[in-house]
Design a protein around this motif. Structure first.
Motif, short mmCIF file in Angstrom:
data_model
loop_
_atom_site.label_atom_id
_atom_site.label_comp_id
_atom_site.label_asym_id
_atom_site.label_seq_id
_atom_site.Cartn_x
_atom_site.Cartn_y
_atom_site.Cartn_z
N LYS A 153 -26.76 -25.73 39.21
CA LYS A 153 -26.38 -24.42 38.68
C LYS A 153 -25.86 -24.48 37.25
CE LYS A 153 -21.68 -24.51 40.61
NZ LYS A 153 -20.75 -23.93 41.61
N PHE A 154 -25.63 -25.70 36.74
CA PHE A 154 -25.12 -25.83 35.37
C PHE A 154 -26.24 -26.09 34.34
CE2 PHE A 154 -21.36 -26.77 37.90
CZ PHE A 154 -20.37 -26.07 37.23
N VAL A 155 -27.48 -26.19 34.77
CA VAL A 155 -28.54 -26.53 33.81
C VAL A 155 -28.77 -25.42 32.79
CG1 VAL A 155 -29.71 -28.11 35.40
CG2 VAL A 155 -30.41 -25.70 35.30
N ASP A 156 -28.36 -24.21 33.12
CA ASP A 156 -28.51 -23.08 32.19
C ASP A 156 -27.17 -22.67 31.58
OD1 ASP A 156 -31.33 -22.78 32.58
OD2 ASP A 156 -30.91 -21.83 34.52
N SER A 157 -26.20 -23.55 31.61
CA SER A 157 -24.88 -23.24 31.05
C SER A 157 -24.97 -22.90 29.56
CB SER A 157 -23.93 -24.43 31.25
OG SER A 157 -22.72 -24.23 30.56
N ASP A 158 -24.12 -21.97 29.13
CA ASP A 158 -24.05 -21.64 27.70
C ASP A 158 -23.42 -22.77 26.90
OD1 ASP A 158 -25.18 -19.18 28.18
OD2 ASP A 158 -23.26 -18.15 28.39
N ASN A 159 -22.71 -23.66 27.58
CA ASN A 159 -22.11 -24.82 26.93
C ASN A 159 -23.15 -25.93 26.91
OD1 ASN A 159 -20.71 -27.46 26.87
ND2 ASN A 159 -18.86 -26.23 26.79
N GLU A 160 -23.69 -26.21 25.71
CA GLU A 160 -24.83 -27.13 25.63
C GLU A 160 -24.54 -28.53 26.17
OE1 GLU A 160 -23.87 -25.13 23.21
OE2 GLU A 160 -25.58 -23.90 22.61
N PRO A 161 -23.39 -29.15 25.83
CA PRO A 161 -23.13 -30.48 26.41
C PRO A 161 -23.08 -30.49 27.94
CG PRO A 161 -21.75 -30.13 24.49
CD PRO A 161 -22.38 -28.81 24.79
N ILE A 162 -22.59 -29.39 28.55
CA ILE A 162 -22.59 -29.31 30.01
C ILE A 162 -24.01 -29.16 30.53
CG2 ILE A 162 -21.89 -27.89 31.98
CD1 ILE A 162 -19.31 -27.23 30.46
N ALA A 163 -24.78 -28.27 29.91
CA ALA A 163 -26.18 -28.09 30.33
C ALA A 163 -26.95 -29.39 30.17
CB ALA A 163 -26.82 -26.98 29.49
N SER A 164 -26.71 -30.09 29.07
CA SER A 164 -27.40 -31.35 28.81
C SER A 164 -27.11 -32.38 29.90
CB SER A 164 -26.96 -31.87 27.43
OG SER A 164 -27.59 -33.08 27.11
N ALA A 165 -25.84 -32.52 30.26
CA ALA A 165 -25.46 -33.47 31.31
C ALA A 165 -26.08 -33.08 32.64
CB ALA A 165 -23.94 -33.53 31.43
N ALA A 166 -26.12 -31.78 32.94
CA ALA A 166 -26.67 -31.31 34.21
C ALA A 166 -28.17 -31.59 34.29
CB ALA A 166 -26.39 -29.82 34.38
N LEU A 187 -30.72 -32.66 20.17
CA LEU A 187 -30.55 -33.62 19.07
C LEU A 187 -30.54 -32.91 17.72
CD1 LEU A 187 -32.98 -36.41 20.33
CD2 LEU A 187 -30.50 -36.64 20.13
N GLN A 188 -31.03 -31.67 17.70
CA GLN A 188 -31.04 -30.88 16.46
C GLN A 188 -30.05 -29.73 16.51
OE1 GLN A 188 -33.01 -31.71 13.66
NE2 GLN A 188 -32.94 -33.53 14.96
N HIS A 189 -29.08 -29.82 17.40
CA HIS A 189 -28.08 -28.75 17.52
C HIS A 189 -27.16 -28.75 16.31
CE1 HIS A 189 -24.89 -26.24 19.24
NE2 HIS A 189 -25.79 -25.85 20.13
N GLU A 190 -26.68 -27.57 15.93
CA GLU A 190 -25.79 -27.48 14.77
C GLU A 190 -24.45 -28.16 15.02
OE1 GLU A 190 -23.84 -23.05 15.64
OE2 GLU A 190 -25.26 -23.33 13.99
N SER A 191 -24.05 -28.28 16.29
CA SER A 191 -22.79 -28.93 16.64
C SER A 191 -22.98 -30.44 16.75
CB SER A 191 -22.25 -28.40 17.96
OG SER A 191 -21.25 -29.26 18.49
N VAL A 192 -22.18 -31.18 15.99
CA VAL A 192 -22.29 -32.64 16.05
C VAL A 192 -21.91 -33.16 17.43
CG1 VAL A 192 -19.93 -33.08 15.19
CG2 VAL A 192 -21.73 -34.80 14.85
N ASN A 193 -20.98 -32.48 18.12
CA ASN A 193 -20.60 -32.92 19.46
C ASN A 193 -21.75 -32.79 20.45
OD1 ASN A 193 -17.97 -33.63 18.73
ND2 ASN A 193 -17.20 -31.56 19.04
N ALA A 194 -22.53 -31.71 20.31
CA ALA A 194 -23.70 -31.53 21.18
C ALA A 194 -24.74 -32.60 20.90
CB ALA A 194 -24.29 -30.13 20.97
N ARG A 195 -24.93 -32.94 19.62
CA ARG A 195 -25.90 -33.98 19.26
C ARG A 195 -25.50 -35.33 19.85
NH1 ARG A 195 -25.22 -33.60 13.35
NH2 ARG A 195 -24.51 -31.45 13.47
N ARG A 196 -24.22 -35.66 19.70
CA ARG A 196 -23.76 -36.94 20.23
C ARG A 196 -23.87 -36.98 21.75
NH1 ARG A 196 -18.06 -36.93 16.91
NH2 ARG A 196 -18.84 -37.56 14.85
N ALA A 197 -23.48 -35.87 22.38
CA ALA A 197 -23.46 -35.81 23.84
C ALA A 197 -24.84 -35.99 24.43
CB ALA A 197 -22.85 -34.49 24.30
N CYS A 198 -25.84 -35.36 23.82
CA CYS A 198 -27.17 -35.42 24.44
C CYS A 198 -27.78 -36.81 24.31
CB CYS A 198 -28.08 -34.34 23.88
SG CYS A 198 -28.67 -34.62 22.21
#
Length: 427
Positions: A153-166, A187-198
């Motif tokens: 249920k988290f694969v469509d989360s608005d929080n990209e790092p959570i969706a990525s992990a799911a 990997l092309q997200h504007e947030s550096v945290n999302a890039r690192r997380a994925c």
């Protein structure tokens, strides 16, 4: 586990334990107990573990005690203290979500085969305002398939790092990689945290096809090399990927030219030289790479003097900016920087490790043959990316002798690179 950065407080084990046991009102600095809990990672002893467990049991709601408890849980996780599992498990029900997050992570580090504990962790996915990313990652690490529907249920989360992990966890559990391109897209997200997380999620999903895109992701080279390295280790062991497939992307990551990255930022007008130099200190390396690219393209004549000035003022002690300055001076072929680059090549401080490989590449770009024996000597230093960079640098100089040394290296990636170069020479 790499502990190079932990021992920075110069406390003995006795001093750290004594600080941790000191009542807060008797401390000169309210953060002393937190520092002690952090420092005890250096002492994998029963005494240190008992002191940390005692700190976790202290449920005083004072802010400084709460952050000390969190750090004590983290330290127990890093120490892989199995004796601490019961007290850490109790923290899964804590009302402080950060304490819960650390407890989940620590259990993941220590390890458990108790499915009751894993189910308690899975149930946190139904609890509001939790650190779902860490929970999902930990459940995936333990291959707890009973959590699959709850993770789904988290694969469509608005929080990209959570969706990525799911998405990564679902792929790992079910073998369904149909949505993994979404993770690659992060990997092309504007947030550096999302890039690192994925990058971590692609590692966890063992998605070897992501290696080319990871190599071009605008984050610190440390994150990219770690991703490529772990995927290469797992993929070659499983017979899923060959060194020949990995090599061009690893070469690109080690050389780390900004014009070979997929940059995510842009300027709406041409910045000044001073602005671009200041951008090299950004924590989002995507901005650093954009500044580097613009400096090379727009200010090639003025940039060297400005870079030497910022190095003297600040970059010599800022490991992020240090890395970019070293690389830039090489690309700009600034001959007066030779001694500075040699110093960076031989810098033993752990925070500046990535600058050593950068210096090897920069010295090759400079083209001064005095660097050749120094690069050969660096092939004996136990840092794999430095050795790999030295092979690239020596090849640029047209020197083949280092390949014979590296062909016997204990690190398989360094050895494979040397063997590939020797094979090229023989054909």
């Amino acid at each position: 586990m790499d502990k190079r950065f932990f021992n920075i407080f110069n406390l003995t084990e006795d001093e750290a334990i004594a600080l941790l046991k000191t009542p807060p009102e008797q401390l000169e600095d309210k953060t002393d107990r937190y520092i002690a809990a952090s420092h005890l990672i250096n002492f994998p002893t029963e005494r240190a573990i008992d002191a940390l467990i005692e700190a976790v049991r202290d449920r005083d709601r004072d802010l400084y005690n709460r952050i000390t408890r969190r750090k004590a849980i983290e330290s127990l996780g890093r120490l892989k203290a199995t004796a601490a599992i019961p007290v850490i498990r109790a923290c899964l029900a804590d009302e402080d979500c950060y304490t819960v997050e650390n407890a989940v992570w620590a259990i993941g580090e220590i390890g458990t085969d108790d499915e009751a504990i894993l189910e308690e962790i899975a149930q946190l996915l139904d609890k509001p305002e939790q650190s779902y990313r860490v929970i999902i990652q930990t459940l995936a690490k333990f291959n707890y398939r009973n959590a699959l529907d709850r993770i789904q249920k988290f694969v469509d989360s608005d929080n990209e790092p959570i969706a990525s992990a799911a998405i990564a966890a679902v792929a790992r559990f079910s073998g369904d990689y149909s949505q993994i391109d979404k993770v690659v897209g992060f990997l092309q997200h504007e947030s550096v945290n999302a890039r690192r997380a994925c990058i971590q999620d692609l590692i966890d999903a063992q998605y070897y096809d992501a290696i080319p895109e990871i190599a071009k992701c605008p984050v610190s080279v440390i994150f990219r090399l770690r991703g490529i390295r772990l995927l290469a280790d797992a993929g070659t062991s499983a017979g899923k990927i060959s060194f020949q497939k990995i090599e061009p992307h690893l070469d690109r990551a080690i050389r780390d030219r900004p014009d070979e990255l997929n940059l995510v930022h842009e300027y709406d007008q041409l910045p000044s030289l001073a602005f671009l130099v200041n951008e090299l200190y950004q924590t989002d390396f995507g901005r650093c790479y954009l500044a580097s690219k613009t400096l090379l393209e727009t200010y090639p004549d003025e940039a060297p003097e400005a870079l030497m000035a910022t190095y003297a003022e600040q970059a010599h002690n800022d490991y992020g900016a240090h890395y970019h300055v070293i690389k830039l001076l090489g690309w700009l072929k600034y001959a007066p920087a030779f001694d500075l680059l040699v110093e960076a090549l031989q810098n033993p401080r752990p925070q500046f490790q990535k600058s050593r490989a950068a210096a090897a590449i920069a010295l090759a770009n400079l083209g001064d043959e005095r660097a050749i024996p120094l690069l050969k000597a660096s092939l004996n230093i136990n840092i794999w990316d430095l050795k790999y960079a030295c092979l690239l640098a020596l090849k640029q100089f047209g020197d083949d002798s280092g390949k014979e040394i590296a062909a016997r290296d204990p690190d398989w990636l360094v050895r494979a690179k040397a063997m590939a170069e020797l094979l090229d020479n023989s054909t």
